[in-house]
Design an enzyme around this catalytic site. Structure first.
Site, PDB file in Angstrom:
ATOM      1  N   LYS A 188     102.771 112.248  34.513  1.00  9.82           N
ATOM      2  CA  LYS A 188     102.503 113.643  34.882  1.00  9.82           C
ATOM      3  C   LYS A 188     102.877 114.580  33.730  1.00  9.82           C
ATOM      4  CE  LYS A 188     103.436 116.847  38.757  1.00  9.82           C
ATOM      5  NZ  LYS A 188     104.151 116.993  40.039  1.00  9.82           N
TER       6      LYS A 188
ATOM      7  N   SER B 181     101.515 118.565  43.904  1.00 14.25           N
ATOM      8  CA  SER B 181     101.100 118.934  42.568  1.00 14.25           C
ATOM      9  C   SER B 181     100.752 117.739  41.685  1.00 14.25           C
ATOM     10  CB  SER B 181     102.230 119.743  41.902  1.00 14.25           C
ATOM     11  OG  SER B 181     103.410 118.949  41.759  1.00 14.25           O
TER      12      SER B 181
ATOM     13  N   SER C 253     105.162 116.559  46.637  1.00 10.95           N
ATOM     14  CA  SER C 253     104.164 116.518  45.570  1.00 10.95           C
ATOM     15  C   SER C 253     103.822 115.133  45.043  1.00 10.95           C
ATOM     16  CB  SER C 253     104.605 117.407  44.398  1.00 10.95           C
ATOM     17  OG  SER C 253     104.542 118.752  44.758  1.00 10.95           O
TER      18      SER C 253
END
Length: 453
Positions: free
Chosen positions: A56, A131, A155
Site C-alpha cells: 500500500k 482505503s 480499511s
C-alpha cells in the site's frame, strides 16, 4: 494465481520467472488500476529478490515514491524502510508495486485517490472498497500473490470483503507501525490481504513482533500461528444479532447460512447484541479525525513533498495545504480541529473517549462466554461509483468494522458467498486481544466448510 505458501517453496530462478509473468498480467489488467504504476503508466517499483508482495502506498519502502495517493506528497521519496518491509526482506519476500488507496487512508471506496479510482475486479462499475482498495483489488484480480494494507477502521477487512479475498487486522501493537504514514495513531494497524486464510497466517507471522522503533509496539515474544492452524478445534462463537438484522437481505442470507454451517460443524453458537452501531461510528469519527488533525499538520510544504508558490510563510502553508489535500482530507482535518478546540474538547473528544471505554466493556463481557465473535463485514455488497454522495452515508459502510479498531482487537474477514449479481460478500471473526491463533483457527474452519470459489 500461485498461493503465498506455494511461492515460498520456489527457487530463486522460479521467482524471477514468477515476477516476469506477474508484470505481464499487471500490464494486461491495467484498466483495474490496483497499482499506482497502472494509473501513472510508470515502471513497477521493486525492492528485493524474494516472493513479490504488493505494498500500500502509505508504507515506506526505501527509494520508492511513497505518496499516500495524495497530491501534497508528489516528489517525496522514502529515505528508509518500514519495519514490516525489513521483516519481509529477511523472510524471503520482496516489495513489488505500490497499491492505490484513498488519500491518506481516508475513505471507503478508493475514490479519493489523487491518481484516480481503482475498479472492483468482479464488476468494474463497483468500488473495490477502501482505503486499501488497491491492495484488495490486486489480490482479487489475480495480479498479486498477497498485499500489505493498513486498517484504521476496517480499511483492510472491508475492501477484502468487496473483492473476495481474506483481510486480517492484528491486535493493536502486534505489528510495528514504524514507517506507516500515520492517519490515526491509536487505531492504525498494518496487516495482510491474501487469497486464503493460511496465507494470511503465514504473512502475519512474518510481520508480527516487537519493534523498539515503535513506542506502541508490544514488548512480548511472538508465538507463530501458521504452523499450529487447527480447523477442527470446536469453538464457542457469539453472533451479534442486531448487526445481522441491520444488514441488507443478501448479506443477511449468507451470514445466516454461514452460522448454520458453523453450528453443523460442531461449533457452539450463542446470540448477543451490542449497542447501536451508530455510536461506534460517532465515537470513531471524533477520535480518528482528532488524531488525523494532529498527524497531518506535518504536511505544510516545509519538509515533505510539494510546496506551493507564496509570498510569505503563512500563505505558503495555506496554499500548500489548500492545493495539496483533497476534499475528504480537508473535511476530516477541519472536523478533528473542531473537536479538539477550546470549548468543544470536553463535549466531543472526552465524551468519545468515555464511549470507547463502554465499547471495550461490551467486548469484554461477550468474551467471558465466547471464543470468537462473528458479524457481517459490511451491510451490503460493493456499491457503485458515485452512489454515496453524502460523506456520512460513506462512513456508514464501515459500521461493523470500526469498533474493532477502537478497542484494538484482532479481526479477519473472509468471503462467505456471492450476491445474486456475482459480488463477493464477507463474514468477520473477532477474537480477544493477542488470540490470533483462535482467530485463524475459526476462520480456517469456516473457509473449509464454505469452499468459496
Amino acid at each position: 494465481m500461485i498461493t503465498l505458501k506455494e511461492a515460498l517453496k520456489l527457487s530463486s530462478q522460479e521467482i524471477v520467472e514468477l515476477k516476469k509473468d506477474l508484470k505481464q498480467k499487471i500490464q494486461e489488467k491495467k484498466d483495474i488500476g490496483a497499482y499506482v504504476e497502472q494509473l501513472t503508466d510508470s515502471e513497477l517499483a521493486e525492492l528485493g529478490s524474494g516472493v513479490p508482495i504488493a505494498v500500500k502506498d502509505n508504507i515506506q519502502v526505501k527509494g520508492w515514491d511513497v505518496t499516500c495517493s495524495s497530491k501534497i506528497l508528489q516528489g517525496y521519496k522514502a529515505p528508509y524502510n518500514a519495519t514490516v518491509i525489513d521483516k519481509m526482506l529477511a523472510n524471503g519476500l520482496s516489495a513489488f508495486g505500490r497499491c492505490n488507496m484513498d488519500e491518506f487512508a481516508m475513505g471507503s471506496s478508493t475514490e479519493t485517490s489523487y491518481y484516480g479510482k481503482t475498479l472492483n475486479p468482479h464488476d468494474s462499475s463497483k468500488v473495490p472498497g477502501g482505503s486499501s482498495g488497491g491492495s484488495a483489488a490486486a489480490v482479487g484480480a489475480g495480479i498479486a500473490i498477497a498485499a500489505l494494507g493498513s486498517d484504521t477502521g476496517g480499511s483492510i477487512r472491508q475492501p477484502a470483503a468487496f473483492c473476495g479475498c481474506v483481510g486480517m487486522k492484528p491486535t493493536y501493537g502486534k505489528v510495528s507501525r514504524y514507517g506507516l504514514s500515520a492517519f490515526s495513531s491509536s487505531l492504525d494497524q498494518i496487516g495482510p490481504i491474501t487469497q486464503n486464510v493460511e496465507d494470511a497466517a503465514i504473512l502475519y507471522d512474518i510481520l508480527a513482533g516487537h519493534d523498539p522503533k515503535d513506542s506502541t509496539s508490544l514488548n512480548i515474544s511472538h508465538q507463530k500461528v501458521s504452523d499450529k492452524l487447527n480447523s477442527d478445534k470446536k469453538l464457542t462463537i457469539a453472533v451479534i444479532e442486531n448487526y445481522i438484522e441491520e444488514s441488507g437481505e443478501e448479506v443477511k442470507k449468507l451470514i445466516l447460512s454461514s452460522i448454520k454451517a458453523l453450528e453443523e460443524a460442531g461449533h457452539k453458537i450463542i446470540y448477543k447484541n451490542m449497542i447501536n452501531s451508530k455510536y461506534d461510528v460517532a465515537t470513531y469519527y471524533i477520535l480518528a479525525t482528532a488524531e488525523a488533525s494532529a498527524n497531518l499538520s506535518r504536511y505544510d510544504g516545509v519538509r515533505y513533498g510539494n510546496r506551493a508558490d507564496a509570498d510569505g510563510l503563512k500563505d505558503m502553508y495555506l496554499n500548500t495545504r489548500g492545493e495539496g489535500f483533497g476534499d475528504e482530507v480537508k473535511r476530516r482535518i477541519l472536523l478533528g480541529t473542531f473537536v479538539l478546540s477550546s470549548g468543544y474538547y470536553d463535549a466531543y473528544y472526552i465524551k468519545a473517549q468515555k464511549a470507547r471505554h463502554l465499547i471495550q466493556e461490551q467486548f469484554d463481557s461477550i468474551f467471558k462466554e465466547a471464543d470468537l465473535i462473528f458479524t457481517p463485514v459490511t451491510p451490503t455488497p460493493a456499491f457503485g461509483f458515485g452512489s454515496k454522495k453524502d460523506p456520512l452515508e460513506m462512513y456508514l459502510s464501515d459500521i461493523y468494522t470500526i469498533a474493532v479498531n477502537l478497542v484494538g482487537l484482532p479481526a479477519i474477514s473472509l468471503p462467505v458467498g456471492k450476491s445474486s449479481d456475482g459480488l463477493p460478500i464477507g463474514g468477520q471473526f473477532i477474537a480477544k486481544a493477542f488470540d490470533e491463533q483462535t482467530l485463524f483457527d475459526g476462520a480456517l474452519s469456516l473457509e473449509k466448510i464454505i469452499n468459496y470459489k
